[in-house]
Design a protein around this motif. Structure first.
Motif, PDB file in Angstrom:
ATOM      1  N   THR A 184       0.840  -1.193   0.000  1.00 41.60           N
ATOM      2  CA  THR A 184       0.000   0.000   0.000  1.00 41.60           C
ATOM      3  C   THR A 184       0.880   1.249   0.000  1.00 41.60           C
ATOM      4  OG1 THR A 184      -0.156  -0.014   2.406  1.00 41.60           O
ATOM      5  CG2 THR A 184      -1.909  -1.140   1.196  1.00 41.60           C
ATOM      6  N   MET A 185       0.278   2.347  -0.343  1.00 42.96           N
ATOM      7  CA  MET A 185       0.982   3.630  -0.384  1.00 42.96           C
ATOM      8  C   MET A 185       0.917   4.308   0.971  1.00 42.96           C
ATOM      9  SD  MET A 185      -0.459   5.328  -3.827  1.00 42.96           S
ATOM     10  CE  MET A 185       0.006   4.763  -5.422  1.00 42.96           C
ATOM     11  N   SER A 186       1.907   5.146   1.197  1.00 42.68           N
ATOM     12  CA  SER A 186       1.868   5.972   2.409  1.00 42.68           C
ATOM     13  C   SER A 186       0.783   7.038   2.228  1.00 42.68           C
ATOM     14  CB  SER A 186       3.225   6.637   2.629  1.00 42.68           C
ATOM     15  OG  SER A 186       3.447   7.614   1.630  1.00 42.68           O
ATOM     16  N   ARG A 187       0.408   7.688   3.315  1.00 43.33           N
ATOM     17  CA  ARG A 187      -0.598   8.758   3.259  1.00 43.33           C
ATOM     18  C   ARG A 187      -0.137   9.874   2.320  1.00 43.33           C
ATOM     19  NH1 ARG A 187      -5.430   9.172   3.021  1.00 43.33           N
ATOM     20  NH2 ARG A 187      -5.671   7.796   4.778  1.00 43.33           N
ATOM     21  N   GLN A 213       1.955   9.641  -0.249  1.00 46.30           N
ATOM     22  CA  GLN A 213       1.870   9.158  -1.626  1.00 46.30           C
ATOM     23  C   GLN A 213       0.420   9.151  -2.114  1.00 46.30           C
ATOM     24  OE1 GLN A 213       3.841   5.418  -0.819  1.00 46.30           O
ATOM     25  NE2 GLN A 213       5.671   6.054  -1.958  1.00 46.30           N
ATOM     26  N   GLN A 214      -0.497   8.726  -1.250  1.00 45.74           N
ATOM     27  CA  GLN A 214      -1.920   8.724  -1.618  1.00 45.74           C
ATOM     28  C   GLN A 214      -2.414  10.141  -1.900  1.00 45.74           C
ATOM     29  OE1 GLN A 214      -4.699   6.506   0.793  1.00 45.74           O
ATOM     30  NE2 GLN A 214      -3.141   4.973   1.281  1.00 45.74           N
ATOM     31  N   ASN A 215      -1.989  11.086  -1.070  1.00 43.55           N
ATOM     32  CA  ASN A 215      -2.413  12.470  -1.276  1.00 43.55           C
ATOM     33  C   ASN A 215      -1.877  13.028  -2.586  1.00 43.55           C
ATOM     34  OD1 ASN A 215      -3.927  12.536   1.060  1.00 43.55           O
ATOM     35  ND2 ASN A 215      -2.308  13.472   2.292  1.00 43.55           N
ATOM     36  N   MET A 216      -0.637  12.725  -2.914  1.00 41.40           N
ATOM     37  CA  MET A 216      -0.063  13.177  -4.182  1.00 41.40           C
ATOM     38  C   MET A 216      -0.813  12.544  -5.355  1.00 41.40           C
ATOM     39  SD  MET A 216       1.922  15.026  -5.928  1.00 41.40           S
ATOM     40  CE  MET A 216       3.070  15.692  -4.767  1.00 41.40           C
ATOM     41  N   LEU A 217      -1.077  11.250  -5.260  1.00 39.15           N
ATOM     42  CA  LEU A 217      -1.805  10.561  -6.316  1.00 39.15           C
ATOM     43  C   LEU A 217      -3.213  11.134  -6.465  1.00 39.15           C
ATOM     44  CD1 LEU A 217      -1.728   8.247  -8.384  1.00 39.15           C
ATOM     45  CD2 LEU A 217      -2.597   6.741  -6.588  1.00 39.15           C
ATOM     46  N   LYS A 218      -3.857  11.398  -5.339  1.00 42.96           N
ATOM     47  CA  LYS A 218      -5.198  11.981  -5.376  1.00 42.96           C
ATOM     48  C   LYS A 218      -5.174  13.357  -6.039  1.00 42.96           C
ATOM     49  CE  LYS A 218      -8.272  11.641  -1.972  1.00 42.96           C
ATOM     50  NZ  LYS A 218      -8.932  11.858  -0.664  1.00 42.96           N
ATOM     51  N   ALA A 219      -4.165  14.167  -5.723  1.00 46.74           N
ATOM     52  CA  ALA A 219      -4.054  15.496  -6.325  1.00 46.74           C
ATOM     53  C   ALA A 219      -3.917  15.401  -7.843  1.00 46.74           C
ATOM     54  CB  ALA A 219      -2.873  16.252  -5.721  1.00 46.74           C
ATOM     55  N   VAL A 220      -3.027  14.525  -8.303  1.00 49.48           N
ATOM     56  CA  VAL A 220      -2.837  14.348  -9.749  1.00 49.48           C
ATOM     57  C   VAL A 220      -4.125  13.828 -10.389  1.00 49.48           C
ATOM     58  CG1 VAL A 220      -1.553  13.065 -11.513  1.00 49.48           C
ATOM     59  CG2 VAL A 220      -0.345  14.035  -9.546  1.00 49.48           C
ATOM     60  N   LEU A 279      -4.951  -0.310  -7.236  1.00 52.53           N
ATOM     61  CA  LEU A 279      -3.960  -1.341  -6.944  1.00 52.53           C
ATOM     62  C   LEU A 279      -3.294  -1.167  -5.581  1.00 52.53           C
ATOM     63  CD1 LEU A 279      -2.124  -1.674 -10.383  1.00 52.53           C
ATOM     64  CD2 LEU A 279      -3.510  -3.427  -9.247  1.00 52.53           C
ATOM     65  N   PHE A 280      -3.038   0.073  -5.172  1.00 48.57           N
ATOM     66  CA  PHE A 280      -2.190   0.310  -4.007  1.00 48.57           C
ATOM     67  C   PHE A 280      -2.884   1.012  -2.839  1.00 48.57           C
ATOM     68  CE2 PHE A 280       0.761   0.091  -7.657  1.00 48.57           C
ATOM     69  CZ  PHE A 280       1.455  -1.041  -7.267  1.00 48.57           C
ATOM     70  N   THR A 281      -4.205   1.008  -2.832  1.00 49.20           N
ATOM     71  CA  THR A 281      -4.938   1.521  -1.675  1.00 49.20           C
ATOM     72  C   THR A 281      -6.016   0.513  -1.297  1.00 49.20           C
ATOM     73  OG1 THR A 281      -6.668   2.723  -2.870  1.00 49.20           O
ATOM     74  CG2 THR A 281      -4.601   3.912  -2.472  1.00 49.20           C
ATOM     75  N   ARG A 282      -6.682   0.780  -0.231  1.00 45.58           N
ATOM     76  CA  ARG A 282      -7.726  -0.138   0.257  1.00 45.58           C
ATOM     77  C   ARG A 282      -8.984  -0.123  -0.612  1.00 45.58           C
ATOM     78  NH1 ARG A 282     -11.569   3.022   2.915  1.00 45.58           N
ATOM     79  NH2 ARG A 282     -10.816   5.084   3.468  1.00 45.58           N
ATOM     80  N   TRP A 283      -9.110   0.835  -1.553  1.00 41.75           N
ATOM     81  CA  TRP A 283     -10.335   0.940  -2.348  1.00 41.75           C
ATOM     82  C   TRP A 283     -10.514  -0.233  -3.295  1.00 41.75           C
ATOM     83  CZ3 TRP A 283     -13.804   3.927  -0.470  1.00 41.75           C
ATOM     84  CH2 TRP A 283     -13.454   5.078   0.208  1.00 41.75           C
ATOM     85  N   GLY A 284      -9.457  -0.717  -3.915  1.00 44.64           N
ATOM     86  CA  GLY A 284      -9.572  -1.831  -4.847  1.00 44.64           C
ATOM     87  C   GLY A 284     -10.338  -1.455  -6.102  1.00 44.64           C
ATOM     88  N   PHE A 285     -10.803  -2.475  -6.829  1.00 45.95           N
ATOM     89  CA  PHE A 285     -11.508  -2.259  -8.092  1.00 45.95           C
ATOM     90  C   PHE A 285     -13.019  -2.450  -7.965  1.00 45.95           C
ATOM     91  CE2 PHE A 285      -7.240  -3.240  -9.555  1.00 45.95           C
ATOM     92  CZ  PHE A 285      -7.059  -2.331 -10.572  1.00 45.95           C
ATOM     93  N   PHE A 286     -13.422  -3.441  -7.202  1.00 46.78           N
ATOM     94  CA  PHE A 286     -14.827  -3.851  -7.219  1.00 46.78           C
ATOM     95  C   PHE A 286     -15.469  -3.914  -5.837  1.00 46.78           C
ATOM     96  CE2 PHE A 286     -12.606  -6.040 -10.743  1.00 46.78           C
ATOM     97  CZ  PHE A 286     -13.176  -5.332 -11.787  1.00 46.78           C
ATOM     98  N   LYS A 287     -14.884  -3.253  -4.849  1.00 42.80           N
ATOM     99  CA  LYS A 287     -15.430  -3.325  -3.500  1.00 42.80           C
ATOM    100  C   LYS A 287     -16.718  -2.526  -3.339  1.00 42.80           C
ATOM    101  CE  LYS A 287     -11.200  -4.109  -0.871  1.00 42.80           C
ATOM    102  NZ  LYS A 287     -10.311  -3.556   0.158  1.00 42.80           N
ATOM    103  N   HIS A 288     -16.911  -1.524  -4.174  1.00 34.86           N
ATOM    104  CA  HIS A 288     -18.055  -0.629  -4.027  1.00 34.86           C
ATOM    105  C   HIS A 288     -18.699  -0.378  -5.386  1.00 34.86           C
ATOM    106  CE1 HIS A 288     -16.515   0.223  -0.020  1.00 34.86           C
ATOM    107  NE2 HIS A 288     -15.333   0.456  -0.567  1.00 34.86           N
ATOM    108  N   GLY A 289     -20.004  -0.231  -5.386  1.00 36.95           N
ATOM    109  CA  GLY A 289     -20.736   0.018  -6.623  1.00 36.95           C
ATOM    110  C   GLY A 289     -20.309   1.302  -7.313  1.00 36.95           C
ATOM    111  N   TRP A 290     -20.025   2.329  -6.542  1.00 42.59           N
ATOM    112  CA  TRP A 290     -19.626   3.600  -7.152  1.00 42.59           C
ATOM    113  C   TRP A 290     -18.287   3.486  -7.860  1.00 42.59           C
ATOM    114  CZ3 TRP A 290     -15.256   6.215  -5.398  1.00 42.59           C
ATOM    115  CH2 TRP A 290     -14.738   5.791  -4.177  1.00 42.59           C
TER     116      TRP A 290
END
Length: 166
Positions: free
Chosen positions: A3-6, A8-15, A77-88
């Protein structure tokens, strides 16, 4: 799974958010361009309209869509969200892939073809059935894509169909 660090996640989210914003903005601009261009009366103006349309589509919209797709892939791939965990998330993947694939294999070549036709025929392009078909399909596609991408933004905020224990 790594998983990514917080940070790294914030940078990825910004991009991701910047790219998605550019993508949605480009689609909206392309959707309103036909209304702004109704008063075109010269072949040079028609050709310039198509050059601007093509530029936005190929140089802003397409790269933004690709960056959005790649950052979404990394996020899944690298966070807890995954691909198919949620309908949205499933909606976002389906909409993104449908728009990117239709744009790559149908809409993008159509925009390029319309640019070529307007370059060759200038104002007579408005009598060309292939050109007119491209305008019609492009208008519908930009409206539909605006709706699909707008819903993706709304679903990202409100997260409907979220898994109960996630």
């Amino acid at each position: 799974m790594k998983t990514m660090s917080r940070s790294q996640q914030n940078m990825l989210k910004a991009v991701h958010l910047i790219a998605a914003g550019l993508w949605l903005s480009s689609v909206i601009i392309i959707a309103v361009m036909p209304y702004v261009s109704k008063d075109i009366t010269s072949g040079d103006a028609l050709y310039m309209y198509n050059r601007i349309f093509h530029f936005i589509d190929m140089k802003i919209l397409t790269p933004a869509a690709v960056v959005t797709l790649i950052t979404g892939l990394l996020y899944s791939l690298f966070t807890r969200w995954g691909f198919f965990k949620h309908g949205w998330l499933i909606y976002k993947w389906a909409a993104t892939l449908a728009i990117v694939l239709s744009g790559t294999f149908y809409l993008g070549p159509m925009v390029t073809r319309n640019l070529e036709i307007s370059n060759l025929k200038r104002l007579a392009a408005l009598q060309d059935p292939v050109y007119l078909h491209g305008l019609t399909v492009g208008g519908w596609a930009s409206g539909i894509n605006t709706l699909l991408l707008g819903l993706a933004v709304v679903f990202s905020i409100y997260k409907p169909w979220k898994k109960k224990n996630g």
